[in-house]
Design an enzyme around this catalytic site. Structure first.
Site, PDB file in Angstrom:
ATOM      1  N   ARG A  82       0.821  -1.219   0.000  1.00  0.00           N
ATOM      2  CA  ARG A  82       0.000   0.000   0.000  1.00  0.00           C
ATOM      3  C   ARG A  82       0.851   1.264   0.000  1.00  0.00           C
ATOM      4  O   ARG A  82       0.506   2.248  -0.662  1.00  0.00           O
ATOM      5  CB  ARG A  82      -0.966  -0.007   1.184  1.00  0.00           C
ATOM      6  CG  ARG A  82      -2.010   1.083   1.072  1.00  0.00           C
ATOM      7  CD  ARG A  82      -3.102   0.954   2.101  1.00  0.00           C
ATOM      8  NE  ARG A  82      -2.577   1.106   3.448  1.00  0.00           N
ATOM      9  CZ  ARG A  82      -3.279   0.886   4.542  1.00  0.00           C
ATOM     10  NH1 ARG A  82      -4.540   0.489   4.475  1.00  0.00           N
ATOM     11  NH2 ARG A  82      -2.742   1.056   5.735  1.00  0.00           N
ATOM     12  N   LYS A 185      -2.658   6.621   1.388  1.00  0.00           N
ATOM     13  CA  LYS A 185      -2.492   7.074   2.776  1.00  0.00           C
ATOM     14  C   LYS A 185      -1.570   8.297   2.771  1.00  0.00           C
ATOM     15  O   LYS A 185      -0.371   8.214   3.038  1.00  0.00           O
ATOM     16  CB  LYS A 185      -1.946   5.920   3.638  1.00  0.00           C
ATOM     17  CG  LYS A 185      -2.382   6.030   5.088  1.00  0.00           C
ATOM     18  CD  LYS A 185      -2.258   4.697   5.784  1.00  0.00           C
ATOM     19  CE  LYS A 185      -2.347   4.813   7.293  1.00  0.00           C
ATOM     20  NZ  LYS A 185      -3.581   5.377   7.808  1.00  0.00           N
ATOM     21  N   GLU A 221     -16.279   5.974   4.492  1.00  0.00           N
ATOM     22  CA  GLU A 221     -15.563   5.404   5.638  1.00  0.00           C
ATOM     23  C   GLU A 221     -15.522   6.422   6.753  1.00  0.00           C
ATOM     24  O   GLU A 221     -16.021   7.535   6.606  1.00  0.00           O
ATOM     25  CB  GLU A 221     -14.144   4.978   5.229  1.00  0.00           C
ATOM     26  CG  GLU A 221     -13.254   6.121   4.781  1.00  0.00           C
ATOM     27  CD  GLU A 221     -11.806   5.678   4.521  1.00  0.00           C
ATOM     28  OE1 GLU A 221     -11.370   4.665   5.057  1.00  0.00           O
ATOM     29  OE2 GLU A 221     -11.126   6.405   3.764  1.00  0.00           O
TER      30      GLU A 221
HETATM   31  N1  PLP Z   1      -9.245   4.358   6.523  1.00  0.00           N
HETATM   32  C1  PLP Z   1      -8.487   5.361   6.939  1.00  0.00           C
HETATM   33  C2  PLP Z   1      -8.804   6.724   6.502  1.00  0.00           C
HETATM   34  C3  PLP Z   1      -7.397   5.104   7.787  1.00  0.00           C
HETATM   35  O1  PLP Z   1      -6.616   6.086   8.225  1.00  0.00           O
HETATM   36  C4  PLP Z   1      -7.120   3.792   8.179  1.00  0.00           C
HETATM   37  C5  PLP Z   1      -5.970   3.492   9.013  1.00  0.00           C
HETATM   38  O2  PLP Z   1      -4.975   3.028   8.597  1.00  0.00           O
HETATM   39  C6  PLP Z   1      -7.955   2.787   7.716  1.00  0.00           C
HETATM   40  C7  PLP Z   1      -9.011   3.094   6.888  1.00  0.00           C
HETATM   41  C8  PLP Z   1      -7.711   1.367   8.097  1.00  0.00           C
HETATM   42  O3  PLP Z   1      -6.671   0.813   7.363  1.00  0.00           O
HETATM   43  P1  PLP Z   1      -5.807  -0.373   7.951  1.00  0.00           P
HETATM   44  O4  PLP Z   1      -6.738  -1.428   8.349  1.00  0.00           O
HETATM   45  O5  PLP Z   1      -4.935  -0.775   6.834  1.00  0.00           O
HETATM   46  O6  PLP Z   1      -5.060   0.185   9.106  1.00  0.00           O
HETATM   47  C1  COI Z   2      -4.008   3.286  11.511  1.00  0.00           C
HETATM   48  O1  COI Z   2      -5.012   2.672  11.868  1.00  0.00           O
HETATM   49  O2  COI Z   2      -2.897   2.747  11.459  1.00  0.00           O
HETATM   50  C2  COI Z   2      -4.088   4.689  11.133  1.00  0.00           C
HETATM   51  O3  COI Z   2      -3.214   5.148  10.470  1.00  0.00           O
HETATM   52  C3  COI Z   2      -5.236   5.447  11.599  1.00  0.00           C
HETATM   53  C4  COI Z   2      -4.913   6.668  12.307  1.00  0.00           C
HETATM   54  C5  COI Z   2      -4.195   6.601  13.558  1.00  0.00           C
HETATM   55  C6  COI Z   2      -4.783   7.856  11.495  1.00  0.00           C
END
Ligand code: PLP
Ligand code: COI
Length: 342
Positions: A82, A185, A221
């Site tokens: 990612r 991200k 989301e």
């Molecule tokens: N959506 C957003 C905007 C986020 O910041 C995060 C955090 O990482 C997620 C979703 C969840 O992603 P992940 O499960 O890869 O941490």
């Molecule tokens: C995560 O879940 O790792 C994130 O980046 C979310 C957040 C702390 C911005």
């Protein structure tokens, strides 16, 4: 050396200093050697593209101390993939998977003292980030980059751990544009979420539940996490171009299928909220945080998701199954964990 006199059972999601971070510079078209630093500062040019034009991307993953004493990092390869997509999205130098892996492992090994004990509910949060370093006053990508990884012990993202919180819908703010940076991200997405997030918190909500920025008809989301609902025993989660492809959501979908739960990843109309039996925010930080009520502030409408205010049975089952894999209590049948040699 940083202080390890930490009350592991009661830490929140903040910044606790650790001993080391790891860094690697991209110069002259190639990545250099991995450097270890004990400084929590970086020295960059005041005209760096990261500072002016937001060339910043990051990741979030966790290391867990298991029941068997082993330390596991969850889904390292997915985060490595990612951050490369994020880099391509905003024209930065992609970090090779092998470099990402070596640096994650090194950062965890060097800060072993800060990996919370099994049973505390806490984990070591791993935060890789990449920034554009070159001094460009014209709007264009940098030629030089810094990729670094810091780690910090964390507890639950939302106060109260695995318990329900309320979220709100407000149409006056968008976090990302329809074909914008939401699928990557990128730090700027989070800057764009601060005003809405702060307003939501002041009103007593844990997060904003964003609708799609084009039509405002479909669920996207939450500010820091993906969204899923449970309806008639099915796991339903939005498909959208303007949300982050969450590694946790992807894992929960797989776990759901493994448990015989049907999964639907498709556009979810906002009106469908009224039909949900359970809902949750999911992400590395949020894990699976159950939602009690969803309040549509514009329509002055409250959807009661959890009638008794408690996490629902399917969310609880999925949460427990995910944690069990991360903690080495259940078989890692999809090969999601990287075991760190200590
Ligand atoms: N959506 C957003 C905007 C986020 O910041 C995060 C955090 O990482 C997620 C979703 C969840 O992603 P992940 O499960 O890869 O941490
Ligand atoms: C995560 O879940 O790792 C994130 O980046 C979310 C957040 C702390 C911005």
């Amino acid at each position: 050396m940083a202080n390890t006199n930490i009350d592991w059972n009661n830490i929140g999601f903040g910044y606790i200093p650790t001993d080391y971070n790891v860094r690697c510079y991209y110069r002259d078209g190639k990545w250099g050697e991995i450097e270890v630093s004990s400084s929590d500062s970086i020295n960059i040019h005041m005209a760096a593209t990261a500072l002016h034009y937001g060339q910043e991307i990051f990741e979030g993953l966790k290391a867990f101390r298991g029941k068997d004493g082993k330390v596991r990092v969850f889904r390292l390869e997915a985060n490595a993939a990612r951050i490369r997509q994020s880099a391509e999205g905003i024209k930065m130098a992609p970090v090779p998977e092998d470099l990402f892996r070596k640096m994650v492992i090194k950062a965890v090994q060097l800060n072993e003292r800060f990996i919370p004990p099994y049973g505390s509910g806490a984990s070591l949060y791993i935060r890789p980030l990449e920034i554009g370093l070159s001094a460009n006053i014209g709007v264009k990508p940098a030629q030089e980059y810094l990729f670094m990884i810091m780690v910090t012990p964390v507890g639950p993202y939302f106060k109260g751990g695995f318990s329900t919180t309320d979220v709100c819908i407000m149409r006056e703010f968008d976090r990302v544009a329809p074909k914008g940076t939401g699928r990557w991200k990128v730090g700027g997405n989070y800057a764009a979420s601060l005003a809405a997030g702060q307003k939501a918190n002041e009103l007593g909500y844990s997060a904003v539940l964003y609708l799609d920025p084009k039509e405002k008809q479909y669920i996207d989301e939450c500010g820091p996490a993906n969204f899923f609902g449970i309806k008639d025993g099915k796991y339903i989660t939005p498909a959208s171009d303007s949300i982050l492809p969450s590694v946790t959501n992807n894992s929960l979908m797989q776990i759901a299928r493994d448990l015989g739960i049907e999964v639907e990843c498709r556009p979810v109309h906002v009106d469908e909220i009224a039909t949900l039996d359970e809902a949750a925010e999911c992400g590395t930080a949020a894990v699976a945080s159950p939602i009690g009520n969803i309040v549509d502030l514009d329509l002055d409408k409250k959807y009661v998701i959890s009638k008794d205010g408690k996490p629902g049975p399917v969310t609880t089952k999925l949460y427990n199954a995910l944690r069990a894999i991360q903690l080495g209590e259940a078989e890692d049948k999809h090969g999601w964990n990287t075991i760190i040699e200590l």
